[in-house]
Design a protein around this motif. Structure first.
Motif, PDB file in Angstrom:
ATOM      1  N   HIS A   1       5.931  -5.563  10.051  1.00 23.47           N
ATOM      2  CA  HIS A   1       7.054  -5.552   8.345  1.00 23.47           C
ATOM      3  C   HIS A   1       5.600  -5.908   7.329  1.00 23.47           C
ATOM      4  O   HIS A   1       4.699  -5.733   6.812  1.00 23.47           O
ATOM      5  N   ASP A   2       6.142  -4.489   6.171  1.00 27.29           N
ATOM      6  CA  ASP A   2       5.645  -4.501   5.189  1.00 27.29           C
ATOM      7  C   ASP A   2       6.443  -5.007   4.161  1.00 27.29           C
ATOM      8  O   ASP A   2       7.551  -4.457   3.478  1.00 27.29           O
ATOM      9  N   VAL A   3       6.243  -6.162   4.618  1.00 30.64           N
ATOM     10  CA  VAL A   3       5.606  -7.199   3.044  1.00 30.64           C
ATOM     11  C   VAL A   3       5.920  -6.809   1.661  1.00 30.64           C
ATOM     12  O   VAL A   3       7.376  -6.971   1.287  1.00 30.64           O
ATOM     13  N   LYS A   4       5.090  -6.186   1.168  1.00 28.63           N
ATOM     14  CA  LYS A   4       4.699  -5.648  -0.716  1.00 28.63           C
ATOM     15  C   LYS A   4       6.539  -4.520  -0.407  1.00 28.63           C
ATOM     16  O   LYS A   4       6.515  -4.933  -1.321  1.00 28.63           O
ATOM     17  N   ALA A   5       6.551  -3.187   0.547  1.00 26.73           N
ATOM     18  CA  ALA A   5       7.919  -2.611   0.457  1.00 26.73           C
ATOM     19  C   ALA A   5       8.523  -3.741   0.459  1.00 26.73           C
ATOM     20  O   ALA A   5      10.003  -2.885  -0.132  1.00 26.73           O
ATOM     21  N   MET A   6       9.128  -5.043   1.038  1.00 23.16           N
ATOM     22  CA  MET A   6       9.753  -4.788   1.535  1.00 23.16           C
ATOM     23  C   MET A   6       9.926  -5.654   0.056  1.00 23.16           C
ATOM     24  O   MET A   6      11.704  -5.776  -0.243  1.00 23.16           O
ATOM     25  N   LEU A   7       9.885  -6.275  -0.446  1.00 28.53           N
ATOM     26  CA  LEU A   7       9.547  -7.131  -1.849  1.00 28.53           C
ATOM     27  C   LEU A   7       9.701  -5.763  -2.866  1.00 28.53           C
ATOM     28  O   LEU A   7      11.182  -5.914  -4.067  1.00 28.53           O
ATOM     29  N   ALA A   8       9.363  -5.041  -3.680  1.00 23.76           N
ATOM     30  CA  ALA A   8       9.698  -3.891  -4.520  1.00 23.76           C
ATOM     31  C   ALA A   8      11.292  -3.131  -4.122  1.00 23.76           C
ATOM     32  O   ALA A   8      11.100  -2.656  -4.737  1.00 23.76           O
ATOM     33  N   ALA A   9      11.346  -3.121  -2.666  1.00 22.35           N
ATOM     34  CA  ALA A   9      12.227  -2.446  -2.676  1.00 22.35           C
ATOM     35  C   ALA A   9      13.622  -2.971  -2.926  1.00 22.35           C
ATOM     36  O   ALA A   9      14.824  -2.284  -3.689  1.00 22.35           O
ATOM     37  N   ASP A  10      13.683  -4.313  -3.311  1.00 25.19           N
ATOM     38  CA  ASP A  10      14.606  -4.524  -4.242  1.00 25.19           C
ATOM     39  C   ASP A  10      14.556  -6.470  -4.262  1.00 25.19           C
ATOM     40  O   ASP A  10      14.240  -7.766  -3.516  1.00 25.19           O
TER      41      ASP A  10
ATOM     42  N   TRP B   1       2.770 -14.069   1.840  1.00 20.43           N
ATOM     43  CA  TRP B   1       2.487 -13.119   0.983  1.00 20.43           C
ATOM     44  C   TRP B   1       3.875 -13.130   0.041  1.00 20.43           C
ATOM     45  O   TRP B   1       4.207 -13.693  -1.169  1.00 20.43           O
ATOM     46  N   LEU B   2       4.412 -12.841   1.154  1.00 19.30           N
ATOM     47  CA  LEU B   2       5.960 -12.912   0.811  1.00 19.30           C
ATOM     48  C   LEU B   2       6.953 -13.724   0.327  1.00 19.30           C
ATOM     49  O   LEU B   2       7.558 -14.345  -1.235  1.00 19.30           O
ATOM     50  N   ALA B   3       6.513 -15.334   0.990  1.00 22.89           N
ATOM     51  CA  ALA B   3       6.628 -16.572   0.933  1.00 22.89           C
ATOM     52  C   ALA B   3       6.926 -16.593  -1.216  1.00 22.89           C
ATOM     53  O   ALA B   3       7.391 -17.546  -1.481  1.00 22.89           O
ATOM     54  N   VAL B   4       5.630 -16.346  -1.533  1.00 19.17           N
ATOM     55  CA  VAL B   4       5.082 -16.926  -2.542  1.00 19.17           C
ATOM     56  C   VAL B   4       5.401 -15.948  -3.683  1.00 19.17           C
ATOM     57  O   VAL B   4       5.291 -16.611  -4.928  1.00 19.17           O
ATOM     58  N   ASN B   5       5.355 -14.656  -3.410  1.00 19.68           N
ATOM     59  CA  ASN B   5       5.503 -13.660  -4.220  1.00 19.68           C
ATOM     60  C   ASN B   5       7.908 -13.040  -4.342  1.00 19.68           C
ATOM     61  O   ASN B   5       7.412 -12.171  -5.468  1.00 19.68           O
ATOM     62  N   LYS B   6       8.257 -13.904  -3.647  1.00 25.37           N
ATOM     63  CA  LYS B   6       9.666 -13.404  -4.184  1.00 25.37           C
ATOM     64  C   LYS B   6      10.520 -14.257  -4.894  1.00 25.37           C
ATOM     65  O   LYS B   6       9.771 -14.932  -5.325  1.00 25.37           O
ATOM     66  N   PRO B   7      11.366 -13.609  -5.182  1.00 21.11           N
ATOM     67  CA  PRO B   7      12.561 -14.299  -6.169  1.00 21.11           C
ATOM     68  C   PRO B   7      12.017 -15.546  -5.791  1.00 21.11           C
ATOM     69  O   PRO B   7      12.914 -16.144  -4.837  1.00 21.11           O
ATOM     70  N   LYS B   8      12.125 -16.901  -7.051  1.00 18.88           N
ATOM     71  CA  LYS B   8      11.596 -18.210  -6.561  1.00 18.88           C
ATOM     72  C   LYS B   8      13.316 -19.035  -5.909  1.00 18.88           C
ATOM     73  O   LYS B   8      13.303 -19.933  -4.811  1.00 18.88           O
ATOM     74  N   ASP B   9      14.170 -18.286  -6.208  1.00 18.11           N
ATOM     75  CA  ASP B   9      15.004 -18.193  -5.870  1.00 18.11           C
ATOM     76  C   ASP B   9      15.925 -18.125  -4.304  1.00 18.11           C
ATOM     77  O   ASP B   9      16.863 -17.888  -4.308  1.00 18.11           O
ATOM     78  N   ALA B  10      15.455 -17.115  -4.057  1.00 19.75           N
ATOM     79  CA  ALA B  10      15.697 -16.721  -3.193  1.00 19.75           C
ATOM     80  C   ALA B  10      14.608 -17.473  -1.577  1.00 19.75           C
ATOM     81  O   ALA B  10      13.988 -18.004  -2.205  1.00 19.75           O
ATOM     82  N   VAL B  11      15.340 -16.712  -0.739  1.00 21.07           N
ATOM     83  CA  VAL B  11      15.181 -17.283   0.985  1.00 21.07           C
ATOM     84  C   VAL B  11      14.241 -16.495   1.734  1.00 21.07           C
ATOM     85  O   VAL B  11      15.192 -15.081   1.823  1.00 21.07           O
ATOM     86  N   LEU B  12      13.359 -17.852   2.009  1.00 24.41           N
ATOM     87  CA  LEU B  12      12.260 -15.841   3.610  1.00 24.41           C
ATOM     88  C   LEU B  12      13.321 -17.195   4.586  1.00 24.41           C
ATOM     89  O   LEU B  12      12.759 -17.647   5.067  1.00 24.41           O
TER      90      LEU B  12
END
Length: 374
Positions: free
Chosen positions: A152-161, A187-198
């Motif tokens: 999974h390209d986690v940085k691209a996933m976050l950048a995509a939305d 990394w995705l857990a830390v950098n995603k929106p605070k109110d989003a769920v992983l």
């Protein structure tokens, strides 16, 4: 409604979670499984089921509790299951919830944490159940290609939305069987929106030595980890799954009919799961048996000049056909008495193959030889 749903949406959500929906003649998006109807007498290596039944101690526990089937819950069976899982996984019992398989939570999580104003981000390819639910509830679904080495390209996933409400990682991934390193998931857990769920789907984790994501569901209140007994434990037809999450996340998932679903589990499945979870040596032996069969089959396929997508750590692998489509190969294998898996649009020339017993994989290889020589 504050999350962007309309009044009309509420009826659709109720139908979705009750499993009564039919969309364009297809199965309800509430159902995770996409297994083809079994063909009598065929080798069944298309639906990622385990090639054998429950571990013996689990089967014995299930049979024993049948005699107490007159009771809704003979002796605090849910608590016994949670205690067994907690001991093995290191997850506090208050962060463990059981479900009748994975279908309901895979529909309930996007309804709860995504919406028409907060989308869903996944890999592509990955398991599509969450795509169908997202489309049905009107949430934008963003699909991000896997990396060159099939992570999974986690940085691209976050950048995509960057404003998504839900990010979904399946590791080992279905259909590739490949691992996304825990460092990437963190990394995705830390950098995603605070109110989003992983949401981390670990349906196939028992065939891998990679560090588990369960610790994230213990340390954080915005991570939800899914497990299932349908794969290595050989309980697909018994219907038992788990989620690990903060009580606050589980409480939100109880809206609509969550309490009804989680409290009405078949006691045979609960007893079987409770007895199976602690069996570390038996679990490893079953995993090792499957890995040997997988290695045998993939080596044979590669000797025939076909590409196997590398790095599977699950009970499946993908084969790229040179001049045939997955649908054509499914038909060709069925003519040889073997049911293989389907394809994914991201890899239009590849089919997913479930790993069965060594004998079943030998039959798969023999069928492949006959097809290639035809």
């Amino acid at each position: 409604m504050r999350r962007g749903y309309s009044r009309r949406s509420l009826g659709k959500i109720a139908a979705l979670l009750s499993g009564t929906v039919a969309v364009a003649g297809a199965a309800s998006p509430a159902f995770a499984q996409q297994s083809a109807k079994a063909v009598a007498g065929a080798v069944r290596i298309g639906s990622n089921e385990c090639w054998t039944g429950p571990l013996p101690a689990g089967a014995q526990a299930a049979m024993k509790i049948v005699s107490e089937g007159n009771r809704y819950e003979p002796d605090d069976e849910h608590a016994k299951l949670f205690a067994a899982v907690s001991e093995v996984e290191g997850v506090p019992v208050e962060r463990i919830l059981a479900w009748p398989g994975s279908s309901d939570p895979l529909a309930r999580v996007p309804v709860t944490f995504a919406s028409p104003t907060r989308g869903i981000v996944t890999a592509d390819p990955t398991y599509e159940s969450i795509w169908r639910t997202g489309d049905y509830i009107g949430a934008k679904v963003t699909k991000v290609p896997l990396t060159a080495d099939y992570r999974h390209d986690v940085k691209a996933m976050l950048a995509a939305d960057p404003n998504a409400g839900l990010y979904y990682i399946c590791s080992p991934n279905n259909p590739t069987g490949t691992i996304t390193p825990i460092a990437d998931i963190e990394w995705l857990a830390v950098n995603k929106p605070k109110d989003a769920v992983l949401l981390i789907d670990e349906a196939y984790i028992h065939w891998s030595e990679t560090p588990r994501a369960a610790k994230l569901a213990v340390e954080r209140d915005d991570v939800l980890v899914m497990r299932t007994f349908s794969k290595l434990f050989g309980m697909a037809g018994m219907r038992l799954g788990l989620t690990f999450a903060a009580p606050s996340l589980h409480e939100k998932m109880m809206r609509y009919d969550g309490g009804q679903v989680t409290n009405m589990l078949p006691m045979t499945a609960v007893a079987c799961g409770t007895a199976s979870v602690p069996l570390a040596s038996e679990i490893k032996a079953r995993a090792d048996e499957m890995i040997a069969a997988r290695d045998y089959a993939t080596a044979h396929v590669e000797k025939r000049g076909l590409k196997v997508i590398p790095g599977s750590h699950a009970n499946m692998f993908m084969v790229e056909w040179k001049d045939k489509t997955p649908k054509q190969m499914m038909a060709a294998f069925l003519d040889q008495g073997v049911q293989i898996g389907r394809g994914w649009s991201a890899y239009p020339q590849a089919s997913r193959i479930t790993v069965g017993s060594m004998e079943e994989m030998q039959k798969f290889c023999l069928a492949l030889d006959k097809i290639l020589m035809a």
